[in-house]
Enzyme design. Structure first.
Site, PDB file in Angstrom:
ATOM      1  CG  ASP A   1      19.213  -6.092 -16.184  1.00 30.42           C
ATOM      2  OD1 ASP A   1      20.107  -6.500 -16.775  1.00 30.42           O
ATOM      3  OD2 ASP A   1      17.853  -5.559 -16.609  1.00 30.42           O
TER       4      ASP A   1
ATOM      5  CG  ASP B   1      23.030  -8.677 -18.689  1.00 33.07           C
ATOM      6  OD1 ASP B   1      22.001  -9.717 -18.819  1.00 33.07           O
ATOM      7  OD2 ASP B   1      22.412  -7.567 -18.908  1.00 33.07           O
ATOM      8  CD  GLU B   2      17.956  -9.749 -16.108  1.00 33.11           C
ATOM      9  OE1 GLU B   2      17.029 -10.104 -15.255  1.00 33.11           O
ATOM     10  OE2 GLU B   2      17.904  -9.921 -17.290  1.00 33.11           O
TER      11      GLU B   2
HETATM   12 MG   LIG Z   1      20.610  -6.131 -19.140  1.00 33.96          MG
END
Ligand SMILES: [Mg+2]
Length: 360
Positions: free
Chosen positions: A11, A105-106
């Protein structure tokens, strides 16, 4: 016995805000919100400096500004976030093909059987975070565990720029003290219903029988029963591009006349087009499906050299496919329209999230 899986959840830290601070040195060390400051604006991401004031993502901009008068609003630059997302996915892909993105983003990574031999999943997570930092100038946090649920919890534990491991056997104890509202997969509404039943923590959830959970939460009960014990059998599912987008409707009253059939097809075509544009895709082939009251079914397709360009074109094609079947030999109970031979109108792997955020 099945081998213990090794799952990493990666993350990025305050992703959009960190990208903006990376690209504009004058924003570094300052409270930054990505989003628009206008009346109806919403914060898409907040820098850690802004979070100290209580600014959070999804918060109305006016509320954020009140909490933090110094707050600097920066409009989102999704094309830059997408490019960084592609960079971090390229890093992941060196270690495993089993990558399941949750957003730009993960992602979950299954490194049980990694492409590069390494002594542990912890070592892989460290290398990935170092490579992300070297190649993008941004930091990421990682959670390492034996299933997705725990890996995601763990990635939050040493944020920002940290990582945490929940080793086999330690999951149940780890979740015992945590509030159920912090569990990924338990939304605010479910958490409130659990609270009403006296279930506040993982330990509280652990005391419930599967029967009781089924009675209150239906199909999701098995998942809740498992996570209270640190168990989550869900596999890491790599993103697979869809092959088609379609919709069909079974009508309460059978359709008989042209002036019932054409409007019904128009409605279907519009809803399919809406789904296509949401996913930034269209296709070259249109298929009409029709089921008569006697359950006899037929399909008719037409392919173009280029993707369908508009809702109107899709609607006209559906009508064109219907026309030779009229007048009907018998009433119709179901109609369907599908677009296939899809081509993306964008190249991003996570366009769905972008469309969610397109109102920002
Ligand atoms: Mg994040």
């Amino acid at each position: 016995m099945k081998p213990v899986r090794r799952i990493i959840h990666i993350d990025m830290d305050a992703f959009y805000a960190s990208v903006e601070q990376r690209d504009a040195p004058e924003l570094r060390g300052r409270p930054v919100a990505v989003g628009r400051s206008q009346e109806r604006g919403v914060v898409a991401a907040a820098s850690y400096e802004a979070r100290k004031f209580g600014v959070r993502s999804a918060m109305p901009s006016v509320v954020a500004q009140r909490k933090c008068p110094e707050l600097i609003f920066v409009p989102p630059r999704f094309e830059v976030y997408r490019a960084v997302s592609a960079q971090i996915h390229a890093v992941f892909a060196r270690y495993t093909p089993l990558i399941q993105p949750l957003s730009l983003d993960e992602a979950y990574l299954d490194v049980t059987d990694p492409l590069l031999p390494r002594p542990s999943a912890t070592a892989i997570a460290q290398e990935i975070r170092a490579a992300i930092h070297a190649e993008t100038g941004l930091t990421a946090s990682a959670g390492v565990s034996y299933n997705k649920f725990l890996a995601k919890l763990a990635s939050d534990y040493r944020k920002p720029n940290g990582q945490f491991v929940i080793p086999p056997g330690a999951g149940e104890a780890f979740v015992a003290d945590l509030p159920v509202s912090s569990f990924h997969g338990i939304g605010p509404a479910t958490a409130a219903r659990m609270n009403a039943l006296g279930i506040y923590t993982g330990a509280d959830l652990r005391t419930q029988t599967l029967d009781i959970l089924v009675r209150h939460f239906g199909k999701a009960a098995t998942f809740y029963y498992g996570i209270a014990r640190g168990e989550d059998p869900r596999p890491v599912e790599p993103h697979r591009p869809r092959k088609s987008i379609g919709k069909e409707t079974t009508y309460e009253r059978d359709l008989r006349r042209d002036d019932e059939l054409y409007p019904a097809l128009t409605t279907l075509a519009q809803s399919v087009w809406h789904a296509c544009s949401k996913r930034h895709t269209s296709g070259r082939t249109v298929t009409l499906k029709l089921r008569y009251v006697n359950f006899q079914q037929l399909t008719r397709s037409h392919s173009f050299t280029d993707p369908i360009p508009s809702a109107t074109a899709l609607e006209e094609t559906a009508h064109f496919l219907l026309r030779p079947l009229l007048p009907l030999s018998r009433p119709v109970r179901l109609l369907g329209t599908t677009v296939s031979s899809l081509t993306s109108t964008e190249e991003s792997p996570a366009t769905e999230q972008l469309s969610l955020l397109s109102h920002l």
